[in-house]
Design an enzyme around this catalytic site. Structure first.
Site, short mmCIF file in Angstrom:
data_model
loop_
_atom_site.label_atom_id
_atom_site.label_comp_id
_atom_site.label_asym_id
_atom_site.label_seq_id
_atom_site.Cartn_x
_atom_site.Cartn_y
_atom_site.Cartn_z
N ARG A 199 0.81 -1.23 0.00
CA ARG A 199 0.00 0.00 0.00
C ARG A 199 0.84 1.28 0.00
NH1 ARG A 199 -4.36 0.44 4.16
NH2 ARG A 199 -3.27 -1.04 5.49
N ASN B 3 39.29 35.14 10.80
CA ASN B 3 38.10 35.79 10.24
C ASN B 3 38.07 35.53 8.73
OD1 ASN B 3 36.00 38.17 10.91
ND2 ASN B 3 36.80 38.36 8.84
#
Ligand code: UD1
Ligand code: CA
Length: 446
Positions: A16, A359
């Site tokens: 199903r 950074n």
């Protein structure tokens, strides 16, 4: 408590679902249904786990072993019923203590419920997990008096009076391992489906003078997945539960209904999760980290004090150390960012290692893929990568180094050096105005 063996039935096709994929491999909360059942079973700390496979056996076995390489698998070549499935597993499963039988397509059984069944086992040779169901429902019906069970009748075989019974069979069974084989051996196919019904072991046990009992749980726990609609309903039930649990354990969810978890998501206390955040598999977040709105995370670890997003994507293999900041429109894959690294905006870091306090400027890209192979980028601590730097891997940037904005870095940069890899700028006096006049006059003529 006595030892416990676990058998998980997962041979059915699940027709199903209307799918090429075996049913137990469909995903709920980012994990195959089978892993949900295995996780429940694992809570019992079983001495042995046997998974019965059939439809798509190879893929199902692979999936089972990926979760736990120690499980045993056995193939049920023809699906002749749940009793037949258990019969295939018994030669491999433990001979002492209890045997717990679960279905691979029933993800919500709680460990506490299984413990309650094991406790009831001290009074009965077979314990069945039941639930109350008010509608018709094609479940097996439990014919019982109080805690004592006399038999289970399958819906197809039930009389009208039996179908009126609201106490139904969840499928979960806990039995004395010493008697289970003889009970299963006595099952026949003399029923409406012509199958070996596992449920028949109750009547068989009673006929042998053994006792059978039942434990009742909430119907929501026994939810089995048979269709895509049920899968979607189960997903929503899982998420509702996961949100509530996260908040109970001290996680702030600003808009809980928009946050999606995986089966194995772990979030520490006092973490904050903004709206519209999706956690794929294998995410762990330490206490106090913040994940802002619209982030997608998978296979990553976020340490204390780190902030992520809004609009960030963290892909598998990403590790953020404490106090790292990953900002908007940043994608990180298979990379380690040490303490205090900042990647604020519009960046892709792939296969990279970034040292502490470095950074990374906006628009930086690790060019990690040459079309065939992936290469690594290493950036030392306290460096400053100028905006829009292209880091063509493999490449190493030393500690305390810098790259000029807009650079294409193809060679290693030594510690403390500034690397500039771009065309030098020239200024042409007055040329802007002269060009503009030329363009305008061309436009007028043309
Ligand atoms: C079964 C129970 C029923 C119960 C219901 C709960 C029996 C006979 N009936 O019915 O009482 O109310 O579950 O959902 O047990 N499987 C195999 N091999 C097989 C057959 C099934 O591995 O040969 C597996 C399936 O993959 C599935 C589980 O066993 O995970 C249950 O099988 P299913 O056919 O769905 O049983 P139901 O008919 O729903
Ligand atoms: Ca079923």
């Amino acid at each position: 408590m006595a030892e416990v063996s676990l058998i998980i039935l997962a041979a059915g096709m699940g027709s199903r679902m209307n799918s090429d994929l075996p049913k137990v491999l469909h995903r709920l909360a980012g994990a195959p249904l089978l892993h949900h059942a295995m996780q429940t079973g694992r809570a019992l700390d079983p001495t042995c786990t046997v998974i019965v496979t059939g439809h798509g056996a190879e893929a199902v076995e692979k999936c089972a072993l990926a979760y736990d390489p120690d499980v045993l698998t056995v193939r049920q070549e023809q699906q002749l019923g749940t009793g037949h499935a258990v019969a295939q597993a018994l030669p491999l499963s433990g001979k002492g203590g209890d045997t717990v039988i679960l279905y691979g397509d029933t993800p919500f059984i709680r460990a506490e419920t299984l413990e309650a069944m094991r406790a009831a086992r001290s009074r009965h040779s077979v314990v069945v997990l039941g639930f109350h169901h008010d509608d018709e429902g094609r479940y097996g019906r439990l014919v019982a008096e109080g805690e004592n069970l006399s038999r289970i009748v399958e819906y197809k075989d039930a009389s009208d009076e039996e179908r009126a019974i609201t106490l139904c069979n969840s499928g979960v069974i806990c039995a004395d391992s010493a008697v289970l084989p003889e009970l299963v051996a006595a099952i026949d196919t003399n029923n409406a489906s012509g199958e070996y019904y596992l449920t028949d072991i109750v009547a068989v046990a009673r006929a042998k003078g053994l006792s059978a009992g039942l434990v009742v749980c909430d119907e929501a726990e026994t939810l089995g997945i048979n269709t895509r609609a049920e899968l979607a309903a189960a997903e929503s039930a899982f998420q509702a539960n996961a949100r509530a649990e996260a908040m109970e354990t001290g996680v702030t969810l600003t808009a809980p209904e928009t946050v999606f978890f995986s089966l194995d998501t772990f979030i520490g206390r006092d973490a904050l999760i903004g709206p519209n955040v999706v956690f794929g598999p294998r995410v762990t977040i330490e206490s106090g980290a913040e994940i802002l709105a619209f982030c997608h995370l998978e296979g990553c670890h976020i340490s204390r004090g780190a902030t992520v997003g809004p609009f960030a994507r963290l892909r598998p293999g990403t590790e953020l150390a404490e106090d790292v900041h990953v900002g908007n429109f940043v994608e990180v894959k298979n990379s380690i960012l040490d303490e205090g690294v900042k990647v604020g905006h519009l960046t892709y870091l792939g296969d990279a290692e970034v040292g502490e306090k470095t950074n990374i400027g906006a628009g930086t890209i690790t060019c990690n893929y040459d079309g065939v192979n992936k290469h690594r980028t290493k950036i030392g601590p306290r460096s400053f990568i100028g905006s829009s730097t292209m880091l063509v891997a493999p490449v190493t940037i030393g500690r305390d180094a810098m790259t000029g904005s807009g650079s294409v870095i193809t060679e290693d940069v030594p510690a403390e050096a500034l690397a500039i890899g771009r065309a030098r700028q020239v200024n042409k006096a007055g040329l802007a105005v002269r060009l503009m006049d030329l363009f305008l006059s061309k436009k007028k003529k043309g």
